[in-house]
Design an enzyme around this catalytic site. Sequence first.
Site, short mmCIF file in Angstrom:
data_model
loop_
_atom_site.label_atom_id
_atom_site.label_comp_id
_atom_site.label_asym_id
_atom_site.label_seq_id
_atom_site.Cartn_x
_atom_site.Cartn_y
_atom_site.Cartn_z
N ASN A 229 -17.74 27.50 -22.93
CA ASN A 229 -18.42 26.37 -22.21
C ASN A 229 -17.87 26.67 -20.65
O ASN A 229 -16.91 27.55 -20.48
CB ASN A 229 -17.66 25.02 -22.80
N GLN B 223 -7.85 -1.77 4.20
CA GLN B 223 -6.99 -0.96 3.60
C GLN B 223 -7.44 -0.50 2.62
O GLN B 223 -6.79 0.55 1.97
CB GLN B 223 -5.60 -1.89 2.94
N TYR C 246 -9.03 -6.69 12.84
CA TYR C 246 -8.79 -5.93 11.62
C TYR C 246 -8.90 -7.03 10.53
O TYR C 246 -8.74 -8.18 10.81
CB TYR C 246 -7.24 -5.50 11.83
N SER D 147 -14.42 25.78 -27.70
CA SER D 147 -14.63 24.56 -28.31
C SER D 147 -13.35 24.51 -29.32
O SER D 147 -13.09 25.50 -29.78
CB SER D 147 -15.92 24.35 -29.12
N GLU E 225 -18.92 21.72 -15.24
CA GLU E 225 -19.42 20.52 -15.67
C GLU E 225 -18.69 19.36 -14.96
O GLU E 225 -19.21 18.34 -14.61
CB GLU E 225 -19.22 20.24 -17.04
N ASN F 16 -1.90 -2.49 12.97
CA ASN F 16 -3.63 -2.47 13.19
C ASN F 16 -3.77 -1.14 13.93
O ASN F 16 -4.62 -0.46 13.38
CB ASN F 16 -4.17 -3.74 13.68
N SER G 202 0.87 -1.20 0.03
CA SER G 202 -0.03 -0.14 -0.04
C SER G 202 0.92 1.15 -0.06
O SER G 202 0.41 2.26 0.07
CB SER G 202 -0.78 -0.06 1.14
N THR H 124 -39.86 26.67 -9.39
CA THR H 124 -40.12 25.32 -8.98
C THR H 124 -40.36 24.25 -10.04
O THR H 124 -41.01 24.76 -11.05
CB THR H 124 -41.35 25.03 -7.93
N1 ARG Z 1 -1.42 -1.34 5.08
C1 ARG Z 1 -2.40 -1.80 6.22
C2 ARG Z 1 -3.53 -0.84 5.93
O1 ARG Z 1 -3.57 -0.10 5.23
C3 ARG Z 1 -1.82 -1.57 7.27
C4 ARG Z 1 -2.19 -2.49 8.36
C5 ARG Z 1 -1.52 -3.83 8.20
N2 ARG Z 1 -2.05 -4.77 9.09
C6 ARG Z 1 -2.04 -6.00 9.07
N3 ARG Z 1 -2.34 -6.83 9.90
N4 ARG Z 1 -1.68 -6.86 7.78
O2 ARG Z 1 -4.75 -1.36 6.60
#
Ligand code: ARG
Length: 455
Positions: free
Chosen positions: A284, A321, A316, A276, A289, A109, A22, A154
């Site tokens: 525009n 994530q 968790y 345009s 938009e 966590n 991540s 309305t």
């Molecule tokens: N990247 C993880 C998240 O955003 C961090 C927590 C990961 N915890 C675990 N037990 N794998 O949730």
Amino acid sequence: MSLWGGRFSEPSDDELRALNDSIAFDRALYAEDIEGSIVYARALARAGVIEQDEADNIVAGLRQVMQEFDADAFELQAGDEDIHTAVERRLTELIGDVGGKLHTGRSRNDQVATDFRLWSIRAADNLADEISFLQSALISLAETHIETLMPGYTHLQPAQPISAAHWLMSFFWMLDRDQDRLSSAKTRMAECPLGAGALAGNPFPLDRHRLASDLGFDRPSANSLDAVSDRDFVADLLYVISLCAIHLSRLAEDILLYSNPAFGFITLDDRYSTGSSLMPQKRNADPIELMRGKTGRLIGNLTGFLATLKSLPSGYNKDLQEDKEALLDSVETMRRLLPVLTATVTSLKVNAEPMNAALSADLLATDLADYLVRKGLPFRQAHHIVGAVVRLADERGVAMTKLDLAAFKSVSASFEDDIYEVFDFRASVAKRSGFGGTAPEAVRQQIALAKANSA
Ligand code: ARG
């Protein structure tokens, strides 16, 4: 080698990492992650889990990691799965094995839940600021158009005359409610999960109240199992953003409609209009938009994440994530939209002439019914009579206001020669002077209240 590599005999698969990692997005949490770790290291020392000089060492190392991120000089490595891993890896490189003491009793966590709450509180504050800039722009423009009249609608059909200020201020109040929702979401966000551990709590004698207050939270979370998987704060913020965007999309729609040459009520500044590639005459409003269009994506982030949360088992789960990309995207989208919308409103030209020209006689039909009510007729009857007047005018192909007195009297004897006094748009507006109405004095009062609310 990853943080959790001990029990595995082989490194993880590249494809797995590409899915699992991540860092590409949670890097955005580096400041909050490091702040949380600094406070945590001090708490470990206070609890006697690590020595004071070890804590000092860790804090100094963390500050250096922070500087590297701030200077955009932090070098990611292949094993940096997420921001927590990356910071700890770099810390240990800088200060040696003592860096490995930081994570004592802590889990990613409770760590990620803490980081993301801190980040969300800041995002909510920035959002509140951006919204208040737009609110001020609406107030300023409204203040100069208290006497400018336009048709109010309305069902998108002409209904009654209102002031342009009243129209503009209607959006102020939508945003005022968004501000309210934002601050109540912040109250719930201000709960610190740090010390919840992986799920069961922290086995060391940490003062969680102190941890919470050192990080600027109001209180520690009361149940560690709930704390590590509670993402209500993410859903809250996604909802507040979605509803705010829905309000902005309605403003966008009005701007698009009223700037259409068929209306001509407003003109967008050149800087916020687009052309345009084919039709030279076009002006525009692409950014407006996009405001309307991106609302769909923001609602999608909300509903998508709610679906992720549904039926998750206790504790968790990695599904959580998904919270990051959804909220980061929504916050970033608003951060781009709001300043452009504010500038668009600030530079908007309100065209009193075309607005005035669009005030058609039928907008006064309600006032005509009210006239009969003042002559003592029940409103239901008055409504019916005015309906007949409108029909008569239609048949004769003239505006209702152009019928002669005899014509009025042919419909009802209650019409007298003071009838023509009703046919005055300004008088119609002035009559709606009760609190919240469109009369100039009521709108002035409304603006004063708006200013007090946003002070
Ligand atoms: N990247 C993880 C998240 O955003 C961090 C927590 C990961 N915890 C675990 N037990 N794998 O949730």
